[in-house]
Design an enzyme around this catalytic site. Sequence first.
Site, PDB file in Angstrom:
ATOM      1  N   LYS A 103      -3.752   4.454   7.250  1.00 14.43           N
ATOM      2  CA  LYS A 103      -4.426   3.615   7.420  1.00 14.43           C
ATOM      3  C   LYS A 103      -4.132   2.241   7.134  1.00 14.43           C
ATOM      4  O   LYS A 103      -4.244   1.240   7.664  1.00 14.43           O
ATOM      5  CB  LYS A 103      -5.775   3.812   6.282  1.00 14.43           C
ATOM      6  CG  LYS A 103      -6.927   4.582   6.906  1.00 14.43           C
ATOM      7  CD  LYS A 103      -7.924   4.810   5.595  1.00 14.43           C
ATOM      8  CE  LYS A 103      -8.301   6.039   5.687  1.00 14.43           C
ATOM      9  NZ  LYS A 103      -9.259   6.332   4.714  1.00 14.43           N
TER      10      LYS A 103
ATOM     11  N   LYS B 262      -4.498   8.447  -3.583  1.00 12.64           N
ATOM     12  CA  LYS B 262      -5.762   8.956  -3.750  1.00 12.64           C
ATOM     13  C   LYS B 262      -5.930   9.888  -4.946  1.00 12.64           C
ATOM     14  O   LYS B 262      -5.119  10.266  -5.687  1.00 12.64           O
ATOM     15  CB  LYS B 262      -6.113  10.169  -2.397  1.00 12.64           C
ATOM     16  CG  LYS B 262      -7.675  10.416  -2.157  1.00 12.64           C
ATOM     17  CD  LYS B 262      -8.144   9.071  -1.586  1.00 12.64           C
ATOM     18  CE  LYS B 262      -9.485   9.237  -0.960  1.00 12.64           C
ATOM     19  NZ  LYS B 262      -9.967   8.592   0.042  1.00 12.64           N
TER      20      LYS B 262
ATOM     21  N   THR C  54     -16.878  -0.257   4.770  1.00  8.29           N
ATOM     22  CA  THR C  54     -16.551   1.021   5.754  1.00  8.29           C
ATOM     23  C   THR C  54     -17.280   0.988   6.933  1.00  8.29           C
ATOM     24  O   THR C  54     -17.061   1.147   7.860  1.00  8.29           O
ATOM     25  CB  THR C  54     -16.506   2.124   4.725  1.00  8.29           C
ATOM     26  OG1 THR C  54     -15.980   2.019   3.538  1.00  8.29           O
ATOM     27  CG2 THR C  54     -16.066   3.580   5.551  1.00  8.29           C
TER      28      THR C  54
HETATM   29  N1  GLU Z   1     -11.970   5.582  -0.334  1.00  4.76           N
HETATM   30  C1  GLU Z   1     -11.888   4.743   0.927  1.00  4.76           C
HETATM   31  C2  GLU Z   1     -10.871   5.371   2.127  1.00  4.76           C
HETATM   32  O1  GLU Z   1     -10.847   6.645   2.154  1.00  4.76           O
HETATM   33  C3  GLU Z   1     -11.334   3.503   0.465  1.00  4.76           C
HETATM   34  C4  GLU Z   1     -10.049   3.421  -0.152  1.00  4.76           C
HETATM   35  C5  GLU Z   1      -9.891   1.822  -0.842  1.00  4.76           C
HETATM   36  O2  GLU Z   1     -10.791   1.056  -0.748  1.00  4.76           O
HETATM   37  O3  GLU Z   1      -8.855   1.792  -1.476  1.00  4.76           O
HETATM   38  O4  GLU Z   1     -10.448   4.525   2.993  1.00  4.76           O
END
Ligand code: GLU
Length: 421
Positions: A101, A113, A197
Site C-alpha cells: 500500500k 502491523k 479509508t
Molecule cells: N489499518 C489501516 C490499514 O490496514 C490503516 C493503517 C495506518 O493508518 O497506518 O491500512
Amino acid sequence: MIKEKESSKEQMNVLERTQEVIRLALERMHYKQEAYDLVKEPLRLLTVRIPVRMDDGSVKVFTGYRAQHNDAVGPTKGGIRFHQDVTEEEVKALSMWMSIKCGIADLPYGGGKGGIQCDPRTMSFGELERLSRGYVRAISQIVGPTKDIPAPDVFTNSQIMAWMMDEYSRIREFDSPGFITGKPLVLGGSVGRESSTAKGVTIVTREAAKVAGINIEGSKVIIQGFGNAGSFLAKFLYDEGAKIVGISDAYGALYDPEGLDINYLLDNRDSFGTVTKLFSNTITNKELLIKSCDILVPAALENQITVENAPRIQAKILIEAANGPTTLKATEILAQKGILIVPDVLANAGGVIVSYFEWVQNNQGFYWTEEEVSNRLERILKTSFLNVYDTSRKNDIDMRLAAYIVGLKKMIEASQFRGWI
Ligand code: GLU
C-alpha cells in the site's frame, strides 16, 4: 525463476497467498531469488504476552504481535487489530500488504502491523485501556515515531490510539504524538482521518466505475461490513446517488433491491458496527455476496470470496475495502468473468495516506485544513489508481498482480541502494 510454492492456490493461508503474488510480481520485474527471499516474510516479528487485571479481579494473559515487514524505504507503518481470530500468519501478511500500500501511494514507509487476540466486544472500557497500555509497554522497544508507527485497524479506534500514545509518551518521558496515528483531533489527530479509508474507497470506486462504464448515480451497491470503512462508505456512496441495496455486520445481512435507509442504519448501529440485530428479515453474509448489484464492496475480514461463491458473484466491479477478502483462485474466476477487481492494497490505502498526513502534521506541529487533506488524498489516489490500471492493461494481468508490481518496486530499489541485496 523464483521457486514456486507447493500447496494448491485455494488452500493457501493469507501469508502463502501474499508470498505467491509477490513471487509472480518480482518474476515479472526480473528480480532474482534474493529479492524474493528478502521480502517474503517480515524482517521482524515480536510476540508478546500481556497480563491484564480484569474487572472481576482475575488476571487474563493476552497474546499480541507486532510485525515489521521491511524498513528499507523508511519507518514501518500500519494498524493494530483487536480480534479473537488474530494469528501470527495474519499479522505477517497484513504487514506485507501495508508495505505494498505504502509503495503504491509512494509514502516514505515500509509496512508494519499489530494484533491482539481478544474480543473487545466482551470487554469493559477499563479492561480495554489496561490491555492497550500493556501492549504498548510490551512493544515499546521496537516502535516509535521514526521506527514503526501504529494506527487503528479492525475493532480499534481513536480512544485506543489515545491511551497508547499516552502510555508511549510516559515511557519516553516526552510528548510523542507522532508515535501513533488515528488519534482524536485534540491530541494531534488529522482532520479527515476517521473517514479516510472510506473516502479513499469512494475515490477509487469513482475511477473504477469510469473505466467500467458505470454511473455511480443510480448504481446498485452491496457493502459487506458496517464498521469504520463500510459505514462511512455507505454514507458517501449514498450521498453520491448510489442505491445501497445490501449491508451486513458480524451477525447477518440486510438486502433490499429498492435500496436501504442508510441514515437510519447509521443512527442505530453500535460502535462495533452492529445493526442487523434490530431486524428480523435478515439473510446471511454468504447470501448477501451473491445478490444482484453493480458494485460489490467486501469491507469486513479476510477470505470472504472463495472458489465456492466467486462463480455466482453478479457484480461488475469488486472493490476490496477489507484487507484480503478474496482468495487467489477466486481472483482468477472473477477476472475470467470480466469483473474489474480493485485490490485491497489500492482500494483501502486512503487510511494510511491520511495517517501519513497526520504524522507529517505532528512532526511539523502545523495542522492542515480539511480541504488540504482531501485534495492531497484525492491526488495521490487518482495517480495510484491510474498507475495500477495502466500496469494491468499494458501487461495484460489482473489488477492485484499489477498493484504488487507497482507497490514493490520502490522497496526493492531502496533495499538495493542500501546494499541489502
Ligand atoms: N489499518 C489501516 C490499514 O490496514 C490503516 C493503517 C495506518 O493508518 O497506518 O491500512
